[in-house]
Design a protein around this motif. Structure first.
Motif, PDB file in Angstrom:
ATOM      1  N   ARG A 283      16.086  17.852  -1.680  1.00 42.96           N
ATOM      2  CA  ARG A 283      17.229  18.076  -2.577  1.00 42.96           C
ATOM      3  C   ARG A 283      16.925  19.061  -3.698  1.00 42.96           C
ATOM      4  O   ARG A 283      17.785  19.817  -4.101  1.00 42.96           O
ATOM      5  N   PHE A 284      15.718  19.047  -4.210  1.00 43.99           N
ATOM      6  CA  PHE A 284      15.372  19.906  -5.342  1.00 43.99           C
ATOM      7  C   PHE A 284      14.754  21.239  -4.895  1.00 43.99           C
ATOM      8  O   PHE A 284      14.467  22.088  -5.727  1.00 43.99           O
ATOM      9  N   ALA A 285      14.558  21.437  -3.578  1.00 38.24           N
ATOM     10  CA  ALA A 285      13.830  22.600  -3.063  1.00 38.24           C
ATOM     11  C   ALA A 285      14.453  23.935  -3.467  1.00 38.24           C
ATOM     12  O   ALA A 285      13.737  24.871  -3.811  1.00 38.24           O
ATOM     13  N   LEU A 286      15.751  24.064  -3.430  1.00 43.10           N
ATOM     14  CA  LEU A 286      16.414  25.337  -3.707  1.00 43.10           C
ATOM     15  C   LEU A 286      17.085  25.361  -5.076  1.00 43.10           C
ATOM     16  O   LEU A 286      17.943  26.200  -5.324  1.00 43.10           O
ATOM     17  N   THR A 287      16.700  24.459  -5.951  1.00 41.60           N
ATOM     18  CA  THR A 287      17.370  24.308  -7.240  1.00 41.60           C
ATOM     19  C   THR A 287      16.373  24.428  -8.384  1.00 41.60           C
ATOM     20  O   THR A 287      15.364  23.730  -8.401  1.00 41.60           O
ATOM     21  N   ALA A 288      16.676  25.304  -9.321  1.00 44.93           N
ATOM     22  CA  ALA A 288      15.843  25.410 -10.514  1.00 44.93           C
ATOM     23  C   ALA A 288      16.112  24.195 -11.397  1.00 44.93           C
ATOM     24  O   ALA A 288      17.267  23.815 -11.592  1.00 44.93           O
ATOM     25  N   VAL A 289      15.058  23.572 -11.876  1.00 48.68           N
ATOM     26  CA  VAL A 289      15.192  22.409 -12.752  1.00 48.68           C
ATOM     27  C   VAL A 289      14.338  22.599 -13.999  1.00 48.68           C
ATOM     28  O   VAL A 289      13.362  23.348 -13.999  1.00 48.68           O
TER      29      VAL A 289
ATOM     30  N   GLU B 242      31.069  26.546  -8.681  1.00 48.06           N
ATOM     31  CA  GLU B 242      30.334  27.232  -7.615  1.00 48.06           C
ATOM     32  C   GLU B 242      29.160  26.422  -7.066  1.00 48.06           C
ATOM     33  O   GLU B 242      28.390  26.911  -6.239  1.00 48.06           O
ATOM     34  N   GLN B 243      29.016  25.164  -7.452  1.00 48.17           N
ATOM     35  CA  GLN B 243      27.878  24.347  -7.022  1.00 48.17           C
ATOM     36  C   GLN B 243      28.224  23.306  -5.962  1.00 48.17           C
ATOM     37  O   GLN B 243      27.545  22.301  -5.820  1.00 48.17           O
ATOM     38  N   GLY B 244      29.239  23.570  -5.163  1.00 50.35           N
ATOM     39  CA  GLY B 244      29.625  22.649  -4.094  1.00 50.35           C
ATOM     40  C   GLY B 244      28.496  22.393  -3.110  1.00 50.35           C
ATOM     41  O   GLY B 244      28.305  21.264  -2.645  1.00 50.35           O
ATOM     42  N   ASP B 245      27.710  23.446  -2.800  1.00 54.19           N
ATOM     43  CA  ASP B 245      26.584  23.259  -1.877  1.00 54.19           C
ATOM     44  C   ASP B 245      25.552  22.289  -2.439  1.00 54.19           C
ATOM     45  O   ASP B 245      24.965  21.490  -1.720  1.00 54.19           O
ATOM     46  N   LEU B 246      25.367  22.338  -3.745  1.00 58.65           N
ATOM     47  CA  LEU B 246      24.443  21.424  -4.414  1.00 58.65           C
ATOM     48  C   LEU B 246      24.955  19.978  -4.316  1.00 58.65           C
ATOM     49  O   LEU B 246      24.189  19.056  -4.049  1.00 58.65           O
ATOM     50  N   ALA B 247      26.256  19.801  -4.497  1.00 58.09           N
ATOM     51  CA  ALA B 247      26.855  18.465  -4.378  1.00 58.09           C
ATOM     52  C   ALA B 247      26.611  17.901  -2.985  1.00 58.09           C
ATOM     53  O   ALA B 247      26.225  16.737  -2.835  1.00 58.09           O
ATOM     54  N   TYR B 248      26.820  18.718  -1.949  1.00 54.29           N
ATOM     55  CA  TYR B 248      26.593  18.258  -0.578  1.00 54.29           C
ATOM     56  C   TYR B 248      25.121  17.949  -0.325  1.00 54.29           C
ATOM     57  O   TYR B 248      24.784  16.976   0.333  1.00 54.29           O
ATOM     58  N   ARG B 249      24.240  18.794  -0.840  1.00 53.64           N
ATOM     59  CA  ARG B 249      22.803  18.587  -0.618  1.00 53.64           C
ATOM     60  C   ARG B 249      22.338  17.256  -1.223  1.00 53.64           C
ATOM     61  O   ARG B 249      21.603  16.501  -0.605  1.00 53.64           O
ATOM     62  N   PHE B 250      22.785  16.959  -2.437  1.00 50.98           N
ATOM     63  CA  PHE B 250      22.363  15.724  -3.098  1.00 50.98           C
ATOM     64  C   PHE B 250      23.110  14.497  -2.568  1.00 50.98           C
ATOM     65  O   PHE B 250      22.711  13.376  -2.835  1.00 50.98           O
TER      66      PHE B 250
ATOM     67  N   LEU C  67      17.058  18.404 -15.433  1.00 50.82           N
ATOM     68  CA  LEU C  67      18.324  19.072 -15.709  1.00 50.82           C
ATOM     69  C   LEU C  67      18.454  20.176 -14.670  1.00 50.82           C
ATOM     70  O   LEU C  67      17.548  21.001 -14.514  1.00 50.82           O
ATOM     71  N   LEU C  68      19.562  20.190 -13.939  1.00 48.49           N
ATOM     72  CA  LEU C  68      19.781  21.176 -12.892  1.00 48.49           C
ATOM     73  C   LEU C  68      20.335  22.465 -13.491  1.00 48.49           C
ATOM     74  O   LEU C  68      21.270  22.431 -14.293  1.00 48.49           O
ATOM     75  N   ASP C  69      19.791  23.580 -13.079  1.00 52.12           N
ATOM     76  CA  ASP C  69      20.213  24.880 -13.575  1.00 52.12           C
ATOM     77  C   ASP C  69      21.638  25.198 -13.117  1.00 52.12           C
ATOM     78  O   ASP C  69      22.021  24.900 -11.985  1.00 52.12           O
ATOM     79  N   GLY C  70      22.423  25.807 -14.004  1.00 52.11           N
ATOM     80  CA  GLY C  70      23.749  26.282 -13.653  1.00 52.11           C
ATOM     81  C   GLY C  70      24.863  25.281 -13.820  1.00 52.11           C
ATOM     82  O   GLY C  70      26.017  25.573 -13.493  1.00 52.11           O
ATOM     83  N   CYS C  71      24.567  24.097 -14.321  1.00 51.53           N
ATOM     84  CA  CYS C  71      25.596  23.072 -14.493  1.00 51.53           C
ATOM     85  C   CYS C  71      26.462  23.349 -15.717  1.00 51.53           C
ATOM     86  O   CYS C  71      26.065  24.069 -16.629  1.00 51.53           O
ATOM     87  N   VAL C  72      27.626  22.740 -15.736  1.00 49.91           N
ATOM     88  CA  VAL C  72      28.524  22.822 -16.889  1.00 49.91           C
ATOM     89  C   VAL C  72      27.907  22.074 -18.066  1.00 49.91           C
ATOM     90  O   VAL C  72      27.879  22.579 -19.186  1.00 49.91           O
ATOM     91  N   THR C  73      27.419  20.868 -17.790  1.00 48.61           N
ATOM     92  CA  THR C  73      26.854  20.020 -18.835  1.00 48.61           C
ATOM     93  C   THR C  73      25.742  19.156 -18.263  1.00 48.61           C
ATOM     94  O   THR C  73      25.818  18.723 -17.116  1.00 48.61           O
TER      95      THR C  73
END
Length: 164
Positions: free
Chosen positions: A99-105, A83-91, A114-120
């Protein structure tokens, strides 16, 4: 596959199409240098060795992430969830500063985000760098892994995300 071997390099478009046929996981490689968070989307990622634990990522030579990572000496490979395709496009956007504005780290043990919601998340210290043409091949020694086995990885093939 009975095509005759060619003695010259393929056209760039043909090579890109061929490589696009290989399904790849999607990662965001992150680092922190002088208090500044930096990261970029990377599909050229692989394990190299189990003992010692080593991974490999390839970054464009003109990448801000490569420059920062070379200075910090540490990085995190964040394996993205389906579900993180939008994150892939943003980065993946060149020159994007938000890039980090809408992402919990969360700061990892060596400072890389470490980006929130990742598999690993795979935290590494830079061990070696090698010439890879227009990319730099970086080998990192794995310091720590954090995995959420409830998540499904994001997969990219033929120019699109695979929704399985």
């Amino acid at each position: 596959m009975s095509a005759a071997p060619q003695s010259h390099a393929p056209e760039p478009a043909d090579f890109r199409k061929a490589m696009g046929s290989f399904a790849a996981g999607v990662t965001v490689v992150t680092t922190c240098h002088d208090g500044r968070l930096v990261g970029t989307t990377v599909s050229a990622f692989s394990s190299v060795s189990m003992d010692p634990p080593l991974v490999m990522v390839c970054l464009k030579r003109d990448s801000r992430t490569l420059a920062a990572l070379s200075q910090s000496g540490t990085f995190c490979v964040n394996i993205l969830a389906r579900e993180q395709g939008d994150l892939a496009y943003r980065f993946a956007k060149s020159g994007a500063d938000d890039r980090f504005a809408l992402t919990a780290v969360e700061a990892g043990m060596c400072g890389a985000p470490l980006l929130d919601g990742c598999v690993t998340a795979i935290e590494c210290e830079l061990r070696d760098a090698h010439d890879g043409g227009d990319h730099e091949i970086l080998v990192g020694r794995v310091l720590r892994v954090v995995t959420d086995e409830t998540k499904t990885p994001l997969v990219y093939v033929r120019g699109a995300f695979l929704n399985a």
